[in-house]
Structures are given as C-alpha cells and as structure tokens.
Scaffold this motif. Sequence first.
Motif, PDB file in Angstrom:
ATOM      1  N   GLY A 179       0.951  -1.004   0.071  1.00 31.34           N
ATOM      2  CA  GLY A 179       0.097   0.141   0.100  1.00 31.34           C
ATOM      3  C   GLY A 179       0.743   1.197   0.014  1.00 31.34           C
ATOM      4  N   ARG A 180       1.819   1.145  -0.944  1.00 32.87           N
ATOM      5  CA  ARG A 180       2.898   2.304  -0.967  1.00 32.87           C
ATOM      6  C   ARG A 180       2.241   3.653  -1.672  1.00 32.87           C
ATOM      7  N   CYS A 181       3.096   4.780  -1.257  1.00 31.58           N
ATOM      8  CA  CYS A 181       2.550   6.003  -2.077  1.00 31.58           C
ATOM      9  C   CYS A 181       3.053   6.242  -3.325  1.00 31.58           C
ATOM     10  N   GLY A 182       2.075   5.710  -4.172  1.00 36.49           N
ATOM     11  CA  GLY A 182       2.368   5.979  -5.651  1.00 36.49           C
ATOM     12  C   GLY A 182       1.503   6.674  -6.484  1.00 36.49           C
ATOM     13  N   ASN A 183       0.769   6.493  -7.771  1.00 35.11           N
ATOM     14  CA  ASN A 183       0.038   7.191  -8.163  1.00 35.11           C
ATOM     15  C   ASN A 183      -1.376   7.603  -7.451  1.00 35.11           C
ATOM     16  N   GLY A 184      -1.691   8.915  -7.146  1.00 32.36           N
ATOM     17  CA  GLY A 184      -2.798   9.239  -6.360  1.00 32.36           C
ATOM     18  C   GLY A 184      -2.397   9.715  -4.979  1.00 32.36           C
ATOM     19  N   CYS A 185      -1.357   9.336  -4.797  1.00 35.43           N
ATOM     20  CA  CYS A 185      -0.819   9.886  -3.246  1.00 35.43           C
ATOM     21  C   CYS A 185       0.244  10.850  -3.531  1.00 35.43           C
ATOM     22  N   SER A 186      -0.138  11.971  -2.867  1.00 32.94           N
ATOM     23  CA  SER A 186       1.011  13.184  -2.881  1.00 32.94           C
ATOM     24  C   SER A 186       2.148  13.132  -2.266  1.00 32.94           C
ATOM     25  N   SER A 187       2.256  12.382  -1.034  1.00 32.05           N
ATOM     26  CA  SER A 187       3.389  12.316  -0.312  1.00 32.05           C
ATOM     27  C   SER A 187       3.089  11.278   0.863  1.00 32.05           C
ATOM     28  N   SER A 188       4.133  10.532   1.558  1.00 29.09           N
ATOM     29  CA  SER A 188       3.748   9.960   2.758  1.00 29.09           C
ATOM     30  C   SER A 188       5.311   9.370   3.277  1.00 29.09           C
ATOM     31  N   THR A 189       5.451   9.506   4.660  1.00 30.85           N
ATOM     32  CA  THR A 189       6.570   9.045   5.317  1.00 30.85           C
ATOM     33  C   THR A 189       6.455   7.728   5.828  1.00 30.85           C
ATOM     34  N   THR A 190       4.999   7.422   5.951  1.00 34.02           N
ATOM     35  CA  THR A 190       4.856   6.165   6.600  1.00 34.02           C
ATOM     36  C   THR A 190       4.999   4.870   5.982  1.00 34.02           C
ATOM     37  N   THR A 191       5.310   4.787   4.745  1.00 37.08           N
ATOM     38  CA  THR A 191       5.645   3.538   3.818  1.00 37.08           C
ATOM     39  C   THR A 191       7.030   3.610   3.261  1.00 37.08           C
ATOM     40  N   PRO A 192       8.123   3.830   3.953  1.00 32.18           N
ATOM     41  CA  PRO A 192       9.539   3.773   3.483  1.00 32.18           C
ATOM     42  C   PRO A 192       9.644   2.505   2.933  1.00 32.18           C
ATOM     43  N   ALA A 193      10.716   2.495   1.968  1.00 31.57           N
ATOM     44  CA  ALA A 193      11.255   1.287   1.499  1.00 31.57           C
ATOM     45  C   ALA A 193      12.524   1.043   0.938  1.00 31.57           C
ATOM     46  N   THR A 194      13.480   0.194   1.269  1.00 27.98           N
ATOM     47  CA  THR A 194      14.688  -0.055   0.864  1.00 27.98           C
ATOM     48  C   THR A 194      14.602  -1.528  -0.286  1.00 27.98           C
ATOM     49  N   VAL A 195      14.514  -0.912  -1.249  1.00 32.81           N
ATOM     50  CA  VAL A 195      14.753  -1.983  -2.429  1.00 32.81           C
ATOM     51  C   VAL A 195      16.012  -2.478  -2.868  1.00 32.81           C
ATOM     52  N   PHE A 196      16.513  -3.907  -2.545  1.00 30.43           N
ATOM     53  CA  PHE A 196      17.763  -4.168  -2.661  1.00 30.43           C
ATOM     54  C   PHE A 196      18.049  -5.073  -3.995  1.00 30.43           C
ATOM     55  N   PHE A 197      18.865  -4.837  -4.881  1.00 32.61           N
ATOM     56  CA  PHE A 197      19.228  -5.508  -5.904  1.00 32.61           C
ATOM     57  C   PHE A 197      20.711  -6.517  -5.526  1.00 32.61           C
ATOM     58  N   PRO A 198      20.537  -7.787  -5.534  1.00 38.01           N
ATOM     59  CA  PRO A 198      21.811  -8.351  -5.427  1.00 38.01           C
ATOM     60  C   PRO A 198      22.733  -8.483  -6.783  1.00 38.01           C
ATOM     61  N   GLN A 199      23.866  -8.593  -6.881  1.00 34.54           N
ATOM     62  CA  GLN A 199      24.544  -8.739  -8.144  1.00 34.54           C
ATOM     63  C   GLN A 199      23.807  -9.441  -8.994  1.00 34.54           C
ATOM     64  N   GLY A 200      23.948  -9.218 -10.122  1.00 33.43           N
ATOM     65  CA  GLY A 200      23.309  -9.769 -11.351  1.00 33.43           C
ATOM     66  C   GLY A 200      22.993  -8.993 -12.685  1.00 33.43           C
ATOM     67  N   THR A 201      22.178  -9.287 -13.599  1.00 36.31           N
ATOM     68  CA  THR A 201      21.822  -8.652 -14.764  1.00 36.31           C
ATOM     69  C   THR A 201      20.235  -8.745 -14.902  1.00 36.31           C
ATOM     70  N   TYR A 202      19.647  -7.800 -14.507  1.00 37.58           N
ATOM     71  CA  TYR A 202      18.298  -7.779 -14.715  1.00 37.58           C
ATOM     72  C   TYR A 202      17.738  -7.042 -15.934  1.00 37.58           C
ATOM     73  N   LEU A 203      17.043  -7.722 -16.560  1.00 39.75           N
ATOM     74  CA  LEU A 203      16.374  -7.232 -17.775  1.00 39.75           C
ATOM     75  C   LEU A 203      15.107  -6.562 -17.544  1.00 39.75           C
ATOM     76  N   VAL A 204      14.707  -5.463 -18.193  1.00 42.97           N
ATOM     77  CA  VAL A 204      13.621  -4.535 -17.721  1.00 42.97           C
ATOM     78  C   VAL A 204      13.152  -4.184 -19.110  1.00 42.97           C
ATOM     79  N   SER A 205      11.709  -4.144 -19.045  1.00 44.26           N
ATOM     80  CA  SER A 205      11.316  -3.804 -20.597  1.00 44.26           C
ATOM     81  C   SER A 205      10.115  -2.607 -20.501  1.00 44.26           C
ATOM     82  N   SER A 206      10.264  -2.052 -19.256  1.00 41.85           N
ATOM     83  CA  SER A 206       9.233  -0.696 -19.118  1.00 41.85           C
ATOM     84  C   SER A 206      10.022  -0.118 -17.720  1.00 41.85           C
ATOM     85  N   PRO A 207       9.591   1.178 -17.482  1.00 41.21           N
ATOM     86  CA  PRO A 207      10.160   1.679 -16.542  1.00 41.21           C
ATOM     87  C   PRO A 207       9.958   1.074 -14.999  1.00 41.21           C
TER      88      PRO A 207
END
Length: 812
Positions: free
Chosen positions: A112-140
């Motif tokens: 339930g994070r602060c995305g589209n439609g949410c102006s701002s929020s400090t109550t849903t912080p996140a650290t998103v970690f990427f281990p070593q590797g190659t990650y293919l992405v096809s959109s943002p």
Amino acid sequence: MEPIMHIVLVIILVLKSVASVTGLGSQCTAPLGAGTAGANDPYWLETITHQGTSAFGPGGYQVFRNVKDFGAKGDGMTDDTAAIKSVYTPWVDHILLRLFFCSVSAAISSGGRCGNGCSSSTTTPATVFFPQGTYLVSSPIVAYYNTELVGDARRLPILRATSSFTGIAVIDADPYIAGGANWYTNQNNFYRSVRNFVIDLTAMPASTSATGFHWQVSQATSLYNIVVNMSTESGNNHQGIFMENGSGGFMGDLIFNGGKYGIWVGNQQFTVRNITVNNANTAIYALWNWGWTFQGVSINNCQVGFDLSIGSVTGSPQGVGAEAIIDVVVTNTPVFVRSSTSTNGKLSGSLVLNNIKLINVTTAVGIVGGATVLAGGSQTINTWAQGNVYAGTNSTGRFLQGTTGNIPKALSLLDSTGRVFGKSRPMYADYAVSQLVSVKSQGAKGDGNTDDTAALQSIFNKFSGCKIIYFDAGTYIVTSTLTIPAGTQIVGEAWSSIMASGPTFSNQTNPQVAVRVGSSGSTGVAEISGMLFTTRAPANGAVVVEWNVHDPSGQKGAAGMWDTLIRLGGAAGTNIQSGQCSDALSNTGNNCFAAFLGLHLTSSASAYLEGTWVWLADHDIDGGGGQITAYSGRGILSESQGPVWMIGTAGQYFFSRERSRLTPHLLFIAEHHVLYQYNIAGASNHYLGLIQTETPYFQPSPAPPSPFSTSSVYHDPAVSGAAWAFNVQSSNNILVFGAGLYSFFQNYGTTCQTSGYCQQQIVNVDSGSTASIYSLSSAGSTYQISINGNGVISSNDNVNGFAQTVTSWTRS
C-alpha cells in the motif's frame, strides 16, 4: 635513526594507540579496521538481519525488499520488470482492474505504498535491494515516494533495458499519466535515493530516445555510484538523465558513456559532484535553471561539454540563469561551454568557471553558430566569469566577460591536486556483516513510542569504534541528550529517524541538545549516512544536532554526514500536522514549535556535509499536503574553524499547490527558520555550494525574532522584518560557490511578488569578515547583498530571468 628519536617515536605511537583504544566502546578489543568480507561474499546489506519497521505506518509493514524474494532472477535472460516494479499501466482505470493489478506483489509497490494518487507519505518507506546480477527490464522501474533503490556495492548489478523497452526511462521518479500530469508534484518530490547500479541502454536501437533516469525530483534526493552505458553510434538519441522540472537536490559519483546527451537537465537548483562523461555528443545539456553548481567534472571525447539554453531576462522563457562550474578536466572535446545566444554585453545567463583544465579543446566558451568568446587549446583557466561582478560596499557593479581574480580557497578545503575536496557516501562495500551491529538486535525499539535514549546510548558506549552501527528502519525516541562518540560510523535504512521528545526540549530559555556528535574538542571518525533527525512538539528548546567532532589530522572528510536530513514538523508523530497546526488556526499556543536550532557546528568541529537538508515543514506530508504553520528559531549555525564543506545543502524547501495562479514555477508555499537559515559566526575555512533557502512566509507577522527571543550565546544577528537567508559575522575564508536564496510571501500573501519585493535584505556580511560569493541567485528581496545590515547590491540591477543574479561579490 638516532636512538633518542626512535624512543620518542615509540612513545608517540604508544600514546596514539592508547588514545585510540581508550576511545573504543566497552565491548571493543580493537578498532574496526579494514573490511574483512571474503572475495565472494555478498554485500552486507543483503545478509544482515532485517528488522526495519514503520513506526507510524501499517502493522506488519515490510521496509526491506530483496527483489529476488519477489521473483526477480537477475540472470540476464529473464524479464524481471514485473517482479521489480510497481504494476501500473495508464489504461488501468476501471476499479476492478485496479484492484486486480494492485494485488500483484512487486518489490517496490507492495504494502500500500505512496504511488499514483498519493501526494506524499513518510509512513511507507522502502529499501529495495538488488543483489549482483543482470536484470532485464522492458518498461520503467518506478521509484515510489520515500524509496531507496540500492544495488550490491561490491559488484554493481546491471539494469539492462531490452531492445523492445517501452517507456520514458529505466528508472522513473515521477511518471506521466494521461493529460500530461505526473504522479507527484515535482517541487514536492522528496525522499529518493538510487545508488550502486549500472544502467545499460545499449540493446535499445540508437534511434530511440533511450533514457537511464527520468529524474524529476526535489530535495532529499540523491544519485550515487552509478554508471550509464549508451549507444556510441553517430546520431544516436540516448541520454543518461532526463530532468525537465523540479527543485533539488544532489547527485554525485556518476559515469556516463556514450549517448546524445550525458545528462539533459532543467531544475530550479541542483548540486552535482564528481561526474564523468565519455564519448557523448553533448556531455551536459541545460534547458533552464535559476542556479546550478557543478564540482569535479571530467569530459572526454565529446563534441560539446556544457550546452546552455539561455532564455529571456524577463523570464519568458526561462533559460539557464546561473551556472557555476569548478574543478574540471576536458579532453579532446571541440567546445567546452556553448551558449545558445550572445550576451550582447550585458547580463543574460551568468557563468563562473574556476580551475578548468583543457586538453585539446578548440573553444573554451562559444556561441551556437560558431562565434568564439574564449579560445581554448591546452591550458588551465584559473577563473573566468560572465555576468555582473561587485566588490566591497560599491553598489555599482560592472558586466564582465573575461578573466577575473583568483577565487580564494583555504588550503584545508582542498585535496592533494588543488581541487575542492569531495568524499563519496560511505558504502562499506568491503565489510563483512559481522562488522556491523543492529540497534534493534541490541534492544532499541524504534516504534515511535518507547523511550530509546538509554538503549541507544548503551549501544554507542559498547560498540563505537569497532562496529558499524546499523539503524534498522524506525523512529527512535530520545528524551534527553544522546551522545554519539567520536569514532562512530552509522548507517540508516530508508532514513531511520531519531526523534527528540519530551519536556527537556520544550524551553527556549534553556535550550538542550537532542543529538550530540562527539564531545567538545573530540577528534576522530564520525560518519552518518541515510539518517533523519526530528522532534516531537513542543520542542521550543531543542538544538536538534550539535556537531563537535573534528576529523583527525590527514583524514579530511572523516567527520561528516551524507544523505542525512533534519526534518521538523509536517509528518506523522511530530505533533505538527494539519490537525494541530493548520494555517487556518488562529492560536496554536506552544503546539507548533519544532526547534530552537536545527544544526550547530561548534568552534572545535570540522564537517563534511553532502546532501543535508534542514527543513521546517510548510505542509503536512502525511496529511494530504495541507498547509501548516510551524516555528523553528534557527537553521544552521556554524562557529567551526574548519574545514567545513557544505555540498548540496538546503535550509528549506518550497511547496507548490496552486501553480495555476502564477506563471509556472513561481508559486511556492513554505515557512522556515525564524531568524536565519545559515549563520556563519566567528568561523573560518568554509566551502558552500550550492546552498538554498527560503524565508518563512508568515513574516513579517510576527516579525522576527518573534515568537523566539534572540540569544547572544548563539550569536543571533539583528533581524528586521524577515529572516536572513545567509549571514556572515566575524568570520574568515568563507566561500560560497552557488546559492539560491528566495523570498515569496508576506503574511501568507503573494502580492509582494507582483507589487515589489517580499523582504528588504536577504544576505548580510559584516565588515570584519572575509567572504566571497559567486553565482548568487535570489528572488523577492530588494537588496541581494548587505554589508553590516545596510543594503548595497540592488536586485533591480541584476534581473536574470525569474531570479536576480550576482555573478560574483568579493570583499575587494
């Protein structure tokens, strides 16, 4: 060696050893030393136990997210987009479809994070970690509000765009939606950090507008330790960064290879440190700004270094207002700086160049179409300026387009090559997880309710000097002074918070320090990164952070803060939200006092501050953005004898809710420190670039110092009508290289913007100080610079688009 000298040396070494050991925590047997991670060990952040929580967020909320736990493979073959990103597509408008797609678990969006439609929020912080590797992405990959995207610092993970990639950029900090609107208001787009990545665009066709980052952000944002690889084909359309709007911000330690543009930028103000661009057509294209500072730039084998779009002095259109560029090496690049139009002998886009080394550069400064303003070659340009320059108390400036006097810099501020010193954010990449200690594992709660003072103090007393202290995400309450000893290294998780609370901090006649870094006169390492310091009202007497520690001899920058914030009010848990402190309330009593002083650098301290934001909130981040009224007496006070580096620091921020009433970019609502934003008092040897401030908009009602009283102990300057943005008294060797100092309101009204100016004076330097100011852009002040409280330089003489710019002011 003579025997007596040998004995003396041994005694000195023994004494140093004793001092080091006695300064260690009680559980330490030896100093931390070098990292002990094995050659094949993962980065410590991957394997440390994760106990971070949101003190004021939903129960069971998950702060740390490893993308592989959400299904990402990182094998270079699997499309990992869905596992990494938020699941959002513009056509998902039906409520049932929204419910279905929002139920898909993704590493960034889940919870339930602060995305589209949410102006701002400090109550849903996140650290998103990427281990070593190659990650293919096809959109943002969308960087949600209050998110840090962190890669393995030992072996940078690669985010590789597929050949069929569709979207604005690999990482998008502010997505566009139908009709041209964005998820977030660009001037409010806080709390983003991306670090330790390689972004690879080379699989995308050279003809496409492939982009690494869409970075439309504001304060409390950072990019660190990133490489972007792009096409090197002739005529390609790749770009490393696309930034069309915002109010920032800091980025540093970046490398861009190839592309049409290394970075393409437009933002009110920004600071960039340590950027390299190789083999691009244009290294840096600047569409518009009020002021930017670039420090430490390497440009190799490009066609143009800096390409500057100059607008109208009336502000329509707004182009590049001021560019301050220091410590650059340019190699095999025909044109270093190119402007879109000629100045025709008067201010039209300000430019300051300092310590520019050219190697095989035909034109140092030129105009589109081929005209040369300054010839190139292989040479070093000491200082060259284009704009209005002033000296002393002379109110009459002159337009200069040429060489000017040396920029005075204290030797203590420079590295061994003569550049302004810079230091990267500590990543501790070579350290084993056993070399860290978690505060929650040692008994601290971080729940926003429990008094953690004793627990935290015990942790510091036990482990400072021999463990890196990891603050799991949370809000840690302190009810009396918390002392962080010299020798301490601290890492936060998604801006872990230390909150001062209780009666100890509520008496402005008896101010008390909330967090003390080092005792008076102490020397040693002090590294703080990714933390946030705050208060719970009433906090009339809180000195939020007092900085005492000085770096050891020969270890510049050993005492510093990176991507660390002081935020006062306007968020959950502060008692300064719309319910208590709405601007519509006629009497808020003591409820809305957030601090006595934000940050105090004492006389014995040194400090390296990078990406530090000392903000008194003007709006309720966690209450839908409603406007609030809050009070903090003072912003940043420095009495330090140096060296002090303030790189990408800001005393406030302005918030745009009603842009339609004014020309775009002109309406900002903010209220900030009552007496001053920066006060340099009895200090020496400072480098500041770029600093940014804004005056409280309730002033002059009440007029400062009200609702506080002045204090000679804290060297409060005389103030009349409105707060000083920047005040210098009895200080030496103070260098400002880039400033954006703004005033937009009187008594909450904006008519002062159209009927004249919103305050009389904004910068003051007394006659006993030696200070130099370069690339000063201000708005809303009758006088841009005052001497001894008397206005000297009139804004009317320096109109430069939206703002007014003094290209340089020196004592003589």
